[in-house]
Structure formats: structure tokens, C-alpha cells
Write an enzyme that holds these catalytic residues in place. Structure first.
Site, mmCIF file in Angstrom:
data_model
loop_
_atom_site.group_PDB
_atom_site.id
_atom_site.type_symbol
_atom_site.label_atom_id
_atom_site.label_comp_id
_atom_site.label_asym_id
_atom_site.label_seq_id
_atom_site.Cartn_x
_atom_site.Cartn_y
_atom_site.Cartn_z
ATOM 1 N N GLU A 120 0.847 -1.185 0.000
ATOM 2 C CA GLU A 120 0.000 0.000 0.000
ATOM 3 C C GLU A 120 0.887 1.242 0.000
ATOM 4 O O GLU A 120 1.850 1.291 0.758
ATOM 5 C CB GLU A 120 -0.909 0.031 1.231
ATOM 6 N N GLY A 260 3.438 2.414 10.779
ATOM 7 C CA GLY A 260 3.171 1.598 11.962
ATOM 8 C C GLY A 260 2.959 0.115 11.642
ATOM 9 O O GLY A 260 3.613 -0.750 12.227
ATOM 10 N N ALA A 261 2.077 -0.158 10.702
ATOM 11 C CA ALA A 261 1.758 -1.537 10.393
ATOM 12 C C ALA A 261 0.912 -1.593 9.134
ATOM 13 O O ALA A 261 0.460 -0.554 8.651
ATOM 14 C CB ALA A 261 0.995 -2.189 11.552
ATOM 15 N N GLU A 263 -2.210 -3.929 6.962
ATOM 16 C CA GLU A 263 -3.297 -4.898 7.121
ATOM 17 C C GLU A 263 -3.401 -5.952 6.026
ATOM 18 O O GLU A 263 -4.502 -6.461 5.782
ATOM 19 C CB GLU A 263 -4.614 -4.128 7.203
ATOM 20 N N ASN A 264 -2.303 -6.333 5.354
ATOM 21 C CA ASN A 264 -2.357 -7.358 4.305
ATOM 22 C C ASN A 264 -3.240 -8.531 4.726
ATOM 23 O O ASN A 264 -3.179 -8.983 5.859
ATOM 24 C CB ASN A 264 -0.955 -7.907 4.043
ATOM 25 N N HIS A 296 -6.399 -2.106 15.199
ATOM 26 C CA HIS A 296 -6.620 -1.369 13.954
ATOM 27 C C HIS A 296 -6.408 -2.266 12.733
ATOM 28 O O HIS A 296 -7.272 -2.350 11.859
ATOM 29 C CB HIS A 296 -5.677 -0.160 13.921
ATOM 30 N N GLU A 297 -5.274 -2.932 12.681
ATOM 31 C CA GLU A 297 -4.988 -3.759 11.502
ATOM 32 C C GLU A 297 -5.967 -4.921 11.412
ATOM 33 O O GLU A 297 -6.423 -5.270 10.327
ATOM 34 C CB GLU A 297 -3.544 -4.266 11.512
ATOM 35 N N GLU A 319 -9.722 4.173 6.381
ATOM 36 C CA GLU A 319 -8.867 4.603 7.491
ATOM 37 C C GLU A 319 -9.640 5.343 8.588
ATOM 38 O O GLU A 319 -9.465 5.068 9.769
ATOM 39 C CB GLU A 319 -7.692 5.441 6.986
HETATM 40 N N1 B3K Z 1 -2.958 0.996 5.645
HETATM 41 C C1 B3K Z 1 -1.633 1.148 6.205
HETATM 42 C C2 B3K Z 1 -0.956 2.396 5.782
HETATM 43 C C3 B3K Z 1 -0.220 2.303 4.498
HETATM 44 C C4 B3K Z 1 0.598 3.547 4.267
HETATM 45 C C5 B3K Z 1 1.200 3.577 2.921
HETATM 46 N N2 B3K Z 1 2.086 4.701 2.733
HETATM 47 C C6 B3K Z 1 -1.651 1.107 7.684
HETATM 48 C C7 B3K Z 1 -2.942 1.376 8.336
HETATM 49 O O1 B3K Z 1 -3.497 2.444 8.272
HETATM 50 O O2 B3K Z 1 -3.458 0.478 8.939
HETATM 51 ZN ZN ZN Z 2 -5.395 1.790 8.725
#
Ligand code: B3K
Ligand code: ZN
Length: 875
Positions: A120, A260-261, A263-264, A296-297, A319
């Protein structure tokens, strides 16, 4: 650089049904084989196949089994186009990439010898050619091949369907993800890792395998992440009826990560900062961060993955909603109502310290932006935190049950789809039979609305008239704004400190009611009000706005002692403090004598000693607004004056409330085994706040206390707080303590980050000292956590030294932005934003800032990421 507009959206020309990926993993030369089945999209007039690819070498391209000649496709920059393709297509693409050279940490890269991916927003195109956009959802099968000894663990999304040995000491693993997903949710890990695992029973009786993967030697730090994951799964079942849809859910921690992390699907990849914790190395705030980010993830699995975004302008769809969900999760985990309030206060603080400034600066954008140059620059506090406030307002307007109905309808309608923010709003409206058309402006208009309130009390009629009016300042590209639909939660506090029951139009409305402000100005009339009350407006911070009301000190003191809404009770204290901080800042600049009134000190004393309030709340109430919050309230910012004014208030509190602070310090010890529960966290927070104030006072007792705490503490929260107090008070013992701390934790990367951060943000650390620290063997710009700990903290959390009058702080900033840009544009662009508010500083500083910005912008070879930030700042 090219600007991309939301209005230019067109549907993808081809849809992808299946993706089969084969990886031959090698740090210097990884071969990626990609087999796609595609078909023309009936919803598109476009006939060309469009694939993106970046920093990869195309080796072979076959269409329906036939190799394509150079004239049968076009490759311009990052776009590969195949004209005249048939209705149904099987594409086979072979590419090469060099993960070990990937310092941008986007796509496939190497972290401490392990293969990691981050896709992402647009990293998948750095792995293979693909219609890399979130509205193309497909089923993935992944075959990983790598040396078994160096990479014993091979992971990807979904379920493991096959594994085995290959010649030459290599092995393979095959993964299948049963769910449709956009390419940004793809992930692989090939690494030397170990895991903590557990079988967990889901609500419908199925069992899921949960795993937390870390480097060897870190298994003593995975418990809290695992617990947090289990709590998250339970909470989503109970609160939203959403279940884990996979048999296996994995978390992998890596030390090199841009944010931070991530969510794959089924394979969340985390910055170690949000996984690794035990009492020795992690603070209370770290523990809380882990719970929130793991949640969150995990919550993204439904809000983001099952239902995803049509295009990146809709980012807040996933988000904002997922931040709201993790905030509610954290609140529910604390449970108690003051605990929740403290949690809410933290959210308000973040919003004011970071989002309001963003919304008032050159990078201001709506929650759903209309344009961008680089999408990675739009993972912002506006999209995330203000986005969460927008979602919270639905719940405030519709009630918890109404909100849940809206969520249910949203999933019923859109599971498996890529949709827009408007679809979410429609689900909320339809499920509740409400018109939420005007509410759309929260998505389309940038800027922080100002709500001005006036109250008139009619003695004869025993009625209160509350007039609310709204306005919103201009933002880049949006000179005029239309009125927002604003939920304003209101209560009336009587002279006895109790809430007065509210009656509007002869209807009883309890003691807190949500007024809906939709016009530019509206008057609300409350009857049966026996005496003139003090209004408590915007309870629980019911909307992300600035509230203006001419409170007298007396009103504020009344609310600070009595408001039944803890958030507004806290708010009254913040207003009292802010008023004084602003006045003192002016006094410092003018060279006047500084004085702090007894009224303020007495109010602080009262709250500090009020045992009926929990320690966590008392800590919040005694915490002063940050220097950046004060800066936002001044027309011409003098960072040094702000710092000195705030320090003066801190030392005054330390001196004049000495006895009470010492008592609070003693009363809030947490003997016995460390536990990161809300109550103990609150006690430590209050105790360490007291310590900080005492250390800021003019006698040495606070320093002695900090030294003792540093030496005796058995947990990182108390250690770090004591060290911070020593460093910030420039105590003679600070150097010894810093050295001891480093020696003890040299091998713990996350603690070394704290060590750098503490020094970087200390007003005694000047530019020269930061440069010295950059020569420390443990420093490297290549690791984002390390760069943030030292360079970012200096530029963003050390205003006194960063803004030294000679401009050397800004020259340092320019140098570091440019150096970092060559390695990692995404991270560099974050640092670039330290200059956002340059136009608000005193003219002499402004001139230096402008020069530094121009220096960076003058660079020919600059990433789009940094270019967008600095050019918007200069515009
Ligand atoms: N969705 C990812 C963030 C990706 C950032 C890319 N530059 C983390 C999150 O919001 O859970
Ligand atoms: Zn997120």
C-alpha cells in the site's frame, strides 16, 4: 510532477480474475513470474490493457501463450499498455527486481536479511506489472522459492496449501488466498523467524490459528500483541458481529518499516514498535499503542479488505472508519467511564496538536481529497483522525444502534466491492431513514469549522437561549465554505454544580442533548431553567471544531470543578491554562515580569488533591497544552517565548504545589508486578507527571527523586520518565544516566530509539549536538525508526533549538530532507512537513525558513513526494 484528480476517475479497462505469482527469491536478483487471467470490463470504454511497473526489469511478456513483440505493447515510464487485446486474456509476465537495493521500503525489500513486502498504496507495481489500483480485485495463488537455511519461513496471504524441498537446499511454499483482494493487500515474508502461536475459538465454533512472528531473541516480547489480537477478534464479533474469515491469521514484526503496520490479508506486517513489548523495554504508552494498532490492523479485515476503496481519494473510507473502530475498541477495553473519557481526551489532544494545524496549513485537504501528486503524502491526520471524527459523528447523530444498523447495511450492500465514502454515508442514511446530504460537506470541505456560541438567560421566562453560529476559514483551493451539519452536545450546569434537566419544545431531553447545527446561525431555546446556568458545550468533543464562547474565569472554574462531562471538565482546565500561557508568552516577548495568579494554582491544587477523581484523569487535567498548541493560538509565533512561558508555568506548579505533588508522587506508586492495566497506567502517569513538575522546580529534591527512580525502577515507564525528567531539567546526573541507559539497552533497538529521541527533544540539545549524535555508531538514516527518533524529533519536537535565530536548524532540516530523499522518499516527505507552518513565524525566522524550503525545492533530482510538500509550502 503530475497532479491526479478525483473527478478524472475512470473504471479499469480490464478486470483480473486470478493471479498466480511465482517468486525465486534472491536479494540481488529476484525473479517474479506473474500469470494473470483478465477480461474486458463491460463498464469501461477503454480497450487497452494498462499495467503499472516501477523499478523492475521486464524480461518476458506473453499474451494467450504467445510472446509479445516490441511493437505489440508500449512501455512509457511506469505504464505498460497493450492495445487491441482480445476479450479474454491470459498474460504471463516475467520481471526482475533487486530487493537488497530497495531502500524506499516499498515493494519487496530486505530487512535485516529477511524478505518483506509493503504494497500500500502503490508498491505492488514495484514487484510485478499489474493494474495496480484498488478497484481491481482478484484471487491470488503464490508460490515462494528460497534457500531453506537463510529463509526457513515462507509466508503469504491466505492458506498454506503445499510445501516441500527443492534441489540445492532450496524449499518452497504455496499459498492460496480464497478472498478477492486488491493488489495493495498482497504480502510475502521469507525470513528467519520464530513464532508464538495459539488456536483460538471463533464465535461460530471454528478454530483459527493465530501467529506472531518475530526474530529469534524476541519471543519474550510477543505476549501482549497476541493478547491484543485475541481481544480484537472477540470485540469485533461482539460489537459489530464481524468474524475472522480465515483459518489462519499472522502478524510479522520487522525493524525496517515506513509506518506503523499494514493490514495485508491474513498476513499483517508490523513495525516492531507495535509488536514487541515487555515491562523491561516498553512503556505504558507502548503497550497501549500495541493494543490499538493490533486492533486497527485486525479491524481492517472487514473495513478495508472485505470492503475496500474504489480509488485512493476514498482512503478515509477505510482509514477513518478503522481508526474510529480502534478508538472504540480501546475505550471498551478500559471499560470505566472516566477511563473512556481519558481515552477521548487523548484523541482530542492529538487532533488539536496535529490535525488542526494541518487543516490550517499549506497541505490542508478534505477528508476525501480532490487531488494529489503523491498518494503517500495523504496518509495524514486529516484522513485518519479527522476521518475518525467524521465517522464518530454518525454515531453521535444516529445513536449506537443506528450506527450499527448502518454498518450492517454497508456490509450487506458492499461486501467484496471497492466503494466510495458516499456509499458509506448512504448506508448510514438509508438504514436510519435519515437525510444526510449536508453531512457530505465533512468529506468535501477542508478546514476546521469554528462554532461560536452565545447564551442569553431570561429571568422572567426561566429560559435559556443558546445561539450557535458557524464559519470555516478558507483553505488552499477552497475560498468559500458552506455550513456543515454539526452535532453539538450540550448540557447546562446549575449553580450547585448539578446538571439541569433539559427541556426543548416541551420535550424532556435528559441532561445532555445533541443539537444539530446545520445553518450559519441557529438559536435553541431551553425552558424550565430555574437559574442562570453555565453552558457545557461540545460535550465529549462531539464534533471536530473550534468552540468559541466567552467564558469568565469563574465559569471555567465552575466547570472545572463540576461538569458531569469529564471531557468538558478537562477542557475548562485547558482553557484556564491556555489563557495564561498566551498572556505569559506575550510577557516573555515584551520582557515583562512573569506572574501566575493564585486562582490558577488553586484550581490545579484542587484537582491534584481530589481523590474522587481517578489518577489518569487528574494527570490529564494537570497536563498543560503543548508548545505547538500554544503556537497555533498566536498570530506571530516566537518559539522561545512560548517555551519560556510554558516552563515558567511548569516550574511555578512545581514550586507552589510542591507538597501536594510529593504526596501524589508517594500515593501513586505501583508496587508489585508491573501490569499495563488502565488503573496502574493512570497511577504511573500521575506519579511521573508530578515528578516532571518537581524536577522543573527550583530546588533539588525533584532531581534527587528522579535519580532515585531512575536507579530503582523495574519497568521502562518509570525508567524513561525519570531519565526524561533528568535530561529535560539539564540535571548534572543526566549524562551519567544516559550512558548507563545506553549500556544497558544497547541491544534493544526500540529502546535505543528512545535514547536518541529523549536527547533530540531536549532543549539542551542544539544542532551541533544532534550532528554529533548522528555520528554515533548506532545511528543510521536507513532505518526509519532511527531516523525518526533523532532527526524528526529534533525538527518537530524541539522547537527551541530547531528555531534558533541564526537559521541553522532549518539548514540542518534541508540537508536531512535531501539526504533522506535519496534513500526513502516517503519518509523524507514526512520530515519535509516540519516546515508546514513557516509563514506564522516571526519575520526573521520566516526568511531563513523560506530559504531552506527553496534550497530543497531547487534540487532537480527530488522525489514527487518531497516536491509536493515543499512546493505547496512555498505556494
Ligand atoms: N494501511 C496502512 C498504511 C499504508 C501507508 C502507505 N504509505 C496502515 C494502516 O493504516 O493500517
Ligand atoms: Zn489503517
Amino acid at each position: 510532477p503530475l497532479t491526479i484528480y478525483r473527478k478524472d476517475y475512470t473504471a479499469p479497462s480490464y478486470l483480473v480474475d486470478t493471479v498466480e505469482l511465482g517468486f525465486d527469491l534472491d536479494p540481488a536478483r529476484t525473479i517474479v513470474a506473474n500469470r494473470l487471467t483478465m477480461r474486458r470490463n463491460p463498464a469501461s470504454a477503454q480497450r487497452e490493457i494498462e499495467l503499472y511497473g516501477e523499478d523492475i526489469e521486464l524480461v518476458a511478456l506473453r499474451l494467450n501463450g504467445k510472446a509479445l513483440g516490441k511493437r505489440e505493447y508500449r512501455l512509457d515510464g511506469n505504464l505498460l499498455r497493450i492495445p487491441n487485446a482480445p476479450e479474454e486474456v491470459t498474460l504471463e509476465i516475467e520481471t526482475l527486481c533487486a530487493p537488497e537495493k530497495n531502500t524506499a521500503l516499498s515493494g519487496l525489500y530486505v530487512s535485516n536479511g529477511n524478505f518483506i513486502t509493503q504494497c500500500e498504496a502503490e508498491g505492488f507495481r514495484r514487484i510485478t506489472f499489474f493494474p495496480d489500483r484498488p478497484d481491481v480485485m482478484a484471487k491470488y495463488t503464490v508460490m515462494l522459492r528460497a534457500d531453506k537455511e537463510r529463509y526457513p519461513v515462507l509466508l503469504s496471504n491466505g492458506n498454506l496449501v503445499d510445501e516441500g524441498m527443492l534441489p540445492d537446499g532450496r524449499h518452497y511454499a504455496k499459498w492460496e488466498d480464497p478472498f478477492l483482494k486488491p493488489s495493495y493487500l498482497f504480502a510475502l515474508v521469507a525470513a528467519k523467524l520464530v513464532c508464538q502461536e495459539e488456536k483460538f475459538k471463533l464465535a461460530d465454533g471454528r478454530e483459527a490459528l493465530l501467529q506472531v512472528w518475530v526474530e529469534e531473541g524476541n519471543l519474550d516480547k510477543t505476549d501482549y500483541a497476541m493478547q491484543s489480537l485475541k481481544k480484537s477478534i472477540r470485540w469485533d464479533e461482539e460489537r459489530f458481529g464481524l468474524e475472522l474469515d480465515l483459518d489462519r491469521f499472522m502478524i510479522v514484526a520487522t525493524g525496517d518499516f515506513n509506518m506503523g503496520a499494514m493490514e495485508n490479508k491474513g498476513l499483517n506486517i508490523f513495525n516492531t514498535k507495535y509488536v514487541l513489548a515487555n515491562p523491561r523495554v516498553a512503556t505504558d504508552i507502548d503497550f497501549q499503542g500495541i493494543e490499538a494498532v493490533v486492533g486497527h490492523e485486525y479491524f481492517h479485515n472487514w473495513t478495508g479488505n472485505r470492503v475496500t476503496c474504489r480509488d485512493w481519494f476514498q482512503l478515509s473510507l477505510k482509514e477513518g472508519l478503522t481508526v474510529f473502530r480502534d478508538q472504540e475498541f480501546s475505550g471498551d477495553m478500559i471499560g470505566t467511564s472516566t477511563g473512556r473519557a481519558v481515552n477521548r481526551i487523548d484523541q482530542v489532544r492529538t487532533l488539536r496538536a496535529a490535525q488542526f494545524p494541518e487543516d490550517a496549513g499549506p497541505m490542508a485537504h478534505p477528508v476525501r481529497p480532490d487531488s494529489f501528486v503523491e498518494i503517500n503524502n495523504f496518509y495524514t491526520v486529516t484522513v485518519y483522525e479527522k476521518g475518525a471524527e467524521v465517522v464518530r459523528m454518525y454515531q453521535t447523530l444516529l445513536g449506537r444502534e443506528g450506527f450499527r444498523k448502518g454498518m450492517d447495511l454497508y456490509f450487506e450492500r458492499h461486501d467484496g466491492q471497492a466503494v466510495e465514502c458516499d456509499d458509506f454515508r448512504r448506508a448510514m442514511a438509508d438504514a436510519n431513514d435519515r437525510n444526510l446530504d449536508q453531512f457530505e460537506r465533512w468529506y468535501s470541505q477542508a478546514g476546521t469549522p469554528v462554532v461560536r456560541a452565545q447564551m442569553r438567560y431570561d429571568e422572567q421566562q426561566h429560559a435559556v437561549e443558546l445561539t450557535l453560529s458557524q464559519s470555516c476559514p478558507a483553505t488552499p483551493g477552497q475560498p468559500e465554505k458552506l455550513p456543515f451539519h454539526i452535532p453539538v452536545a450540550v448540557g447546562l450546569v446549575g449553580r450547585d454544580g448539578r446538571d439541569i434537566p433539559l427541556v426543548i419544545d416541551d420535550q424532556e431531553r435528559g441532561t445532555t442533548t445533541v443539537l444539530e447545527l446545520t445553518g450559519a446561525e441557529q438559536t435553541f431555546r431551553f425552558t424550565s431553567v430555574p437559574q442562570q446556568p453555565v453552558p457545557s458545550i461540545l460535550r465529549d468533543f462531539s464534533a471536530p471544531v473550534v468552540l468559541e464562547y466567552d467564558y469568565s474565569d469563574e465559569d471555567l472554574l465552575h466547570l472545572f470543578s463540576h461538569d458531569s462531562d469529564p471531557v468538558n471538565r478537562w477542557e475548562a482546565g485547558q482553557r484556564l491554562a491556555m489563557e495564561r500561557l498566551l498572556r505569559l508568552t506575550e510577557d516573555v516577548t515584551a520582557g515583562s515580569r512573569l506572574q501566575l495568579d493564585d486562582t490558577f494554582i488553586e484550581a490545579m491544587r484542587k484537582v491534584l488533591t481530589d481523590e474522587s477523581l481517578g489518577p489518569a484523569f487528574r494527570e490529564q487535567a494537570l497536563l498543560l497544552p503543548t508548545e505547538s498548541m500554544i503556537a497555533e493560538q498566536t498570530d506571530v509565533v516566537h518559539p522561545l517565548s512560548i517555551h519560556m512561558a510554558r516552563q515558567f508555568v511548569r516550574s511555578s506548579i512545581g514550586n507552589r504545589l510542591r507538597a501536594e505533588l510529593l504526596a501524589a508522587y508517594d500515593a501513586n506508586q505501583t508496587p508489585g508486578q508491573y501490569s499495563p492495566d488502565a488503573e496502574s497506567i493512570g497511577k504511573r502517569a500521575l506519579k511521573n507527571l508530578a515528578l516532571g513538575y518537581l524536577a522543573a522546580a527550583s530546588d533539588d529534591e525533584g532531581i534527587a527523586l528522579a535519580e532515585r527512580q531512575f536507579d530503582e525502577a523495574d519497568n521502562m515507564t518509570d525508567r524513561a520518565a525519570a531519565l526524561g525528567a533528568l535530561v529535560h531539567a539539564r540535571a548534572p546526573a543526566a549524562q551519567r544516566a544516559l550512558q548507563g541507559f545506553y549500556d544497558e539497552f544497547e541491544k534493544e533497538a526500540l529502546v535505543v530509539d528512545k535514547w536518541f529521541a529523549m536527547q533530540a527533544s531536549s532543549p539542551s540539545t542544539d544542532v551541533a549536538a544532534v550532528r554529533e549524535l548522528m555520528k554515533h555508531p548506532a545511528f543510521t538514516m536507513k532505518n526509519p525508526n532511527r531516523a525518526r527518533s533523532l532527526v524528526f524529533n529534533f525538527c518537530m519536537a524541539n522547537p527551541v533549538q530547531f528555531h534558533v535565530p541564526d537559521g541553522s536548524g532549518y539548514a540542518f532540516w534541508a540537508e536531512q530532507v535531501m539526504a533522506l530523499d535519496a534513500l526513502n522518499p516517503q519518509v523524507a516527505a514526512r520530515l519535509a512537513r516540519a516546515m508546514d507552518r513557516w509563514r506564522r513565524y516571526a519575520p526573521a525566522l520566516q526568511a531563513h525558513m523560506k530559504q531552506a524550503l527553496k534550497q530543497v525545492n531547487g534540487l532537480k533530482k527530488l522525489s514527487n513526494d518531497v516536491r509536493e510538500v515543499v512546493s505547496k509550502a512555498l505556494a
